[in-house]
Design a protein around this motif. Structure first.
Motif, PDB file in Angstrom:
ATOM      1  N   THR A   1       0.851  -1.191   0.000  1.00 19.97           N
ATOM      2  CA  THR A   1       0.000   0.000   0.000  1.00 19.97           C
ATOM      3  C   THR A   1       0.883   1.236   0.000  1.00 19.97           C
ATOM      4  O   THR A   1       1.710   1.410   0.896  1.00 19.97           O
ATOM      5  N   SER A   2       0.741   2.056  -1.011  1.00 24.52           N
ATOM      6  CA  SER A   2       1.498   3.309  -1.057  1.00 24.52           C
ATOM      7  C   SER A   2       0.671   4.411  -0.423  1.00 24.52           C
ATOM      8  O   SER A   2      -0.554   4.458  -0.569  1.00 24.52           O
ATOM      9  N   ALA A   3       1.338   5.287   0.307  1.00 19.56           N
ATOM     10  CA  ALA A   3       0.692   6.449   0.922  1.00 19.56           C
ATOM     11  C   ALA A   3       1.723   7.569   0.941  1.00 19.56           C
ATOM     12  O   ALA A   3       2.924   7.315   1.039  1.00 19.56           O
TER      13      ALA A   3
ATOM     14  N   LYS B   1       0.928  -7.523  -4.281  1.00 18.42           N
ATOM     15  CA  LYS B   1      -0.377  -7.007  -4.662  1.00 18.42           C
ATOM     16  C   LYS B   1      -0.398  -5.524  -4.340  1.00 18.42           C
ATOM     17  O   LYS B   1      -0.388  -5.123  -3.176  1.00 18.42           O
ATOM     18  N   LEU B   2      -0.408  -4.708  -5.378  1.00 17.62           N
ATOM     19  CA  LEU B   2      -0.149  -3.276  -5.243  1.00 17.62           C
ATOM     20  C   LEU B   2      -1.428  -2.451  -5.279  1.00 17.62           C
ATOM     21  O   LEU B   2      -2.288  -2.643  -6.141  1.00 17.62           O
ATOM     22  N   THR B   3      -1.520  -1.518  -4.359  1.00  9.35           N
ATOM     23  CA  THR B   3      -2.612  -0.559  -4.358  1.00  9.35           C
ATOM     24  C   THR B   3      -2.134   0.723  -3.687  1.00  9.35           C
ATOM     25  O   THR B   3      -0.990   0.808  -3.236  1.00  9.35           O
ATOM     26  N   SER B   4      -3.016   1.717  -3.615  1.00 11.16           N
ATOM     27  CA  SER B   4      -2.651   3.001  -3.018  1.00 11.16           C
ATOM     28  C   SER B   4      -3.742   3.449  -2.056  1.00 11.16           C
ATOM     29  O   SER B   4      -4.929   3.190  -2.275  1.00 11.16           O
ATOM     30  N   ALA B   5      -3.330   4.123  -0.999  1.00  9.18           N
ATOM     31  CA  ALA B   5      -4.278   4.700  -0.055  1.00  9.18           C
ATOM     32  C   ALA B   5      -4.570   6.150  -0.384  1.00  9.18           C
ATOM     33  O   ALA B   5      -5.219   6.853   0.390  1.00  9.18           O
ATOM     34  N   GLY B   6      -4.067   6.629  -1.520  1.00 13.53           N
ATOM     35  CA  GLY B   6      -4.272   8.024  -1.878  1.00 13.53           C
ATOM     36  C   GLY B   6      -3.903   8.272  -3.326  1.00 13.53           C
ATOM     37  O   GLY B   6      -4.525   7.744  -4.240  1.00 13.53           O
ATOM     38  N   THR B   7      -2.849   9.048  -3.530  1.00 16.23           N
ATOM     39  CA  THR B   7      -2.453   9.419  -4.879  1.00 16.23           C
ATOM     40  C   THR B   7      -1.818   8.243  -5.610  1.00 16.23           C
ATOM     41  O   THR B   7      -1.366   7.269  -5.006  1.00 16.23           O
ATOM     42  N   MET B   8      -1.755   8.339  -6.911  1.00 15.54           N
ATOM     43  CA  MET B   8      -1.155   7.307  -7.749  1.00 15.54           C
ATOM     44  C   MET B   8       0.364   7.377  -7.642  1.00 15.54           C
ATOM     45  O   MET B   8       0.957   8.456  -7.748  1.00 15.54           O
TER      46      MET B   8
ATOM     47  N   PRO C   1       5.199  -4.425  18.178  1.00  8.81           N
ATOM     48  CA  PRO C   1       3.956  -3.930  18.783  1.00  8.81           C
ATOM     49  C   PRO C   1       2.756  -4.148  17.864  1.00  8.81           C
ATOM     50  O   PRO C   1       2.904  -4.401  16.666  1.00  8.81           O
ATOM     51  N   LYS C   2       1.567  -4.017  18.438  1.00  8.72           N
ATOM     52  CA  LYS C   2       0.334  -4.122  17.678  1.00  8.72           C
ATOM     53  C   LYS C   2       0.062  -2.821  16.919  1.00  8.72           C
ATOM     54  O   LYS C   2       0.367  -1.731  17.410  1.00  8.72           O
ATOM     55  N   LEU C   3      -0.493  -2.954  15.725  1.00  6.74           N
ATOM     56  CA  LEU C   3      -0.930  -1.795  14.960  1.00  6.74           C
ATOM     57  C   LEU C   3      -2.402  -1.545  15.262  1.00  6.74           C
ATOM     58  O   LEU C   3      -3.250  -2.396  15.021  1.00  6.74           O
ATOM     59  N   THR C   4      -2.708  -0.367  15.814  1.00  7.74           N
ATOM     60  CA  THR C   4      -4.099  -0.020  16.102  1.00  7.74           C
ATOM     61  C   THR C   4      -4.694   0.752  14.929  1.00  7.74           C
ATOM     62  O   THR C   4      -3.970   1.279  14.075  1.00  7.74           O
ATOM     63  N   GLU C   5      -6.002   0.825  14.889  1.00  5.00           N
ATOM     64  CA  GLU C   5      -6.664   1.538  13.806  1.00  5.00           C
ATOM     65  C   GLU C   5      -6.328   3.020  13.835  1.00  5.00           C
ATOM     66  O   GLU C   5      -6.101   3.646  12.792  1.00  5.00           O
ATOM     67  N   ASP C   6      -6.254   3.603  15.009  1.00  2.00           N
ATOM     68  CA  ASP C   6      -5.892   5.020  15.123  1.00  2.00           C
ATOM     69  C   ASP C   6      -4.465   5.262  14.650  1.00  2.00           C
ATOM     70  O   ASP C   6      -4.171   6.260  13.988  1.00  2.00           O
ATOM     71  N   LYS C   7      -3.569   4.343  15.008  1.00  2.00           N
ATOM     72  CA  LYS C   7      -2.183   4.463  14.575  1.00  2.00           C
ATOM     73  C   LYS C   7      -2.092   4.374  13.053  1.00  2.00           C
ATOM     74  O   LYS C   7      -1.320   5.103  12.421  1.00  2.00           O
ATOM     75  N   TYR C   8      -2.880   3.494  12.477  1.00  2.00           N
ATOM     76  CA  TYR C   8      -2.858   3.348  11.021  1.00  2.00           C
ATOM     77  C   TYR C   8      -3.353   4.612  10.327  1.00  2.00           C
ATOM     78  O   TYR C   8      -2.807   5.025   9.302  1.00  2.00           O
ATOM     79  N   LYS C   9      -4.369   5.245  10.898  1.00  2.00           N
ATOM     80  CA  LYS C   9      -4.847   6.503  10.333  1.00  2.00           C
ATOM     81  C   LYS C   9      -3.758   7.569  10.368  1.00  2.00           C
ATOM     82  O   LYS C   9      -3.634   8.375   9.447  1.00  2.00           O
ATOM     83  N   GLU C  10      -2.964   7.562  11.430  1.00  2.00           N
ATOM     84  CA  GLU C  10      -1.840   8.503  11.521  1.00  2.00           C
ATOM     85  C   GLU C  10      -0.802   8.214  10.444  1.00  2.00           C
ATOM     86  O   GLU C  10      -0.225   9.137   9.866  1.00  2.00           O
ATOM     87  N   LEU C  11      -0.551   6.927  10.184  1.00  2.00           N
ATOM     88  CA  LEU C  11       0.441   6.552   9.175  1.00  2.00           C
ATOM     89  C   LEU C  11       0.079   7.080   7.792  1.00  2.00           C
ATOM     90  O   LEU C  11       0.961   7.386   6.984  1.00  2.00           O
ATOM     91  N   LEU C  12      -1.210   7.156   7.509  1.00  2.00           N
ATOM     92  CA  LEU C  12      -1.658   7.520   6.171  1.00  2.00           C
ATOM     93  C   LEU C  12      -1.598   9.017   5.892  1.00  2.00           C
ATOM     94  O   LEU C  12      -1.770   9.433   4.758  1.00  2.00           O
ATOM     95  N   LYS C  13      -1.338   9.821   6.907  1.00  2.00           N
ATOM     96  CA  LYS C  13      -1.226  11.253   6.673  1.00  2.00           C
ATOM     97  C   LYS C  13       0.027  11.554   5.858  1.00  2.00           C
ATOM     98  O   LYS C  13       1.011  10.823   5.932  1.00  2.00           O
ATOM     99  N   PRO C  14       0.007  12.622   5.058  1.00  2.00           N
ATOM    100  CA  PRO C  14       1.166  12.949   4.215  1.00  2.00           C
ATOM    101  C   PRO C  14       2.388  13.310   5.049  1.00  2.00           C
ATOM    102  O   PRO C  14       2.567  14.441   5.475  1.00  2.00           O
ATOM    103  N   THR C  15       3.229  12.319   5.307  1.00  2.67           N
ATOM    104  CA  THR C  15       4.432  12.509   6.110  1.00  2.67           C
ATOM    105  C   THR C  15       5.542  11.631   5.551  1.00  2.67           C
ATOM    106  O   THR C  15       5.305  10.717   4.764  1.00  2.67           O
ATOM    107  N   HIS C  16       6.757  11.911   5.970  1.00  2.00           N
ATOM    108  CA  HIS C  16       7.914  11.100   5.595  1.00  2.00           C
ATOM    109  C   HIS C  16       8.409  10.382   6.850  1.00  2.00           C
ATOM    110  O   HIS C  16       8.770  11.023   7.834  1.00  2.00           O
ATOM    111  N   LEU C  17       8.380   9.034   6.829  1.00  2.00           N
ATOM    112  CA  LEU C  17       8.675   8.245   8.018  1.00  2.00           C
ATOM    113  C   LEU C  17       9.886   7.342   7.807  1.00  2.00           C
ATOM    114  O   LEU C  17      10.332   7.121   6.678  1.00  2.00           O
TER     115      LEU C  17
END
Length: 318
Positions: free
Chosen positions: A133-135, A165-172, A243-259
């Motif tokens: 998943t690209s974000a 299996k490739l997809t995107s959570a936002g832009t192409m 650690p476990k990935l929580t739904e809130d944490k995943y939403k944070e990951l998807l924000k436009p940031t460089h990690l």
């Protein structure tokens, strides 16, 4: 004058060396580390050879004709006769381009179709399935069978086919591992597949090659090809220690940031599979992509013409 000519010749001979030496470290495509990348390199080499033959023949004929029919004292008053041309030559230089196109098309089509399947020497092995998943601007790798997830790095077993299996959570975006395979696009609401096999253990660079925002050039990831035993050990270590990935944490990951790198002992697939679409507000974060305060809307002034006062979003930092 001779000294100046010698200097120019020396300069011309140094330029290709400088160019090639600068490109040497980036010629990963010509050092394939798997059968998929090798088939792509073979196609590139075939195209280069064919183009070289065309260039050599064309410039050879050009030089020969210019020299043979140059003006000389004995033919300076020559007047060419009126003639309609050579039918045979016209047929030849019409047919040759068709032959060149066919010579390029057949291996290209065969290679493209072969890349859509597991390499023939590995069809007896079950592939490791990894959802990608690209974000903006990061890569998320989910291992559905193993039940683990990584960010900005992916580990694979060497000598075993891998099905991305490739997809995107936002832009192409564009997924590319030069040493192992060609590139494929990731798109929201769609899923593309890419088969990869690493012939040798080692670390390989992957990256996004599609311009899609401020940090697209830094949207890179590492591919670590391990022995099957080391790969299994790594999977178990992640299950035991990550650690476990929580739904809130995943939403944070998807924000436009460089990690940097991240590892989790579960995946986001139980909440959402971006390849199948879903609630766009959940993962696109539209408020972070606003231009003029709204997405995809053109504002007009009182006269009905395009307004030129807006900054176009260039000062928003996104």
């Amino acid at each position: 004058m001779k000294a100046k000519k010698g200097f120019l010749l020396s300069l011309l001979s140094i330029v290709p060396i400088l160019i090639l030496s600068g490109c040497e470290s980036n010629m990963v495509v010509f050092d394939p580390q798997g059968p998929v990348a090798k088939s792509i390199m073979d196609l590139i080499n075939w195209s280069l050879v064919l183009m070289a033959i065309v260039v050599i023949v064309v410039f050879g004929l050009f030089g020969y004709i210019v020299w043979k029919y140059r003006e000389r004292p004995e033919n300076k008053d020559y007047e060419p006769p009126e003639e309609h041309g050579s039918t045979l030559l016209e047929i030849i230089w019409t047919v040759i381009p068709f032959i060149i196109i066919i010579a390029l098309t057949i291996p290209t089509v065969k290679t493209i179709y072969a890349l859509e399947d597991i390499p023939k020497d590995y069809k007896d092995k079950d592939p490791v399935v990894i959802n990608v998943t690209s974000a903006d601007w990061k890569w998320i790798f989910s291992y559905p069978k193993e039940g683990i997830e990584t960010v900005n790095y992916v580990n694979i077993p060497a000598g075993v086919p891998v099905e991305f299996k490739l997809t995107s959570a936002g832009t192409m975006q564009s997924f590319w591992i030069p040493a192992l395979a060609g590139q494929k696009y990731t798109m929201y609401g769609a899923e593309t597949e890419l088969y990869v096999v690493a012939s040798n253990t080692g670390s390989y660079l992957g990256q996004n090659t599609s311009f899609n925002g401020q940090y697209y050039a830094e949207m890179q990831f590492d591919v670590e090809a391990k022995t099957p035993e080391d790969y299994d050990k790594w999977v178990q270590d992640v299950k035991d220690t990550a650690p476990k990935l929580t739904e809130d944490k995943y939403k944070e990951l998807l924000k436009p940031t460089h990690l940097g790198r991240m590892t989790f002992n579960n995946t986001h697939l139980k909440w959402i599979d971006h390849g199948k679409g879903g609630d766009s507000n959940y993962y696109l974060n539209p408020e972070l992509y606003k231009v003029h305060g709204y997405q995809g809307k053109t504002f007009y002034d009182e006269k009905g013409t395009d307004s030129k006062e807006s900054d176009g979003g260039e000062h928003h930092g996104h």
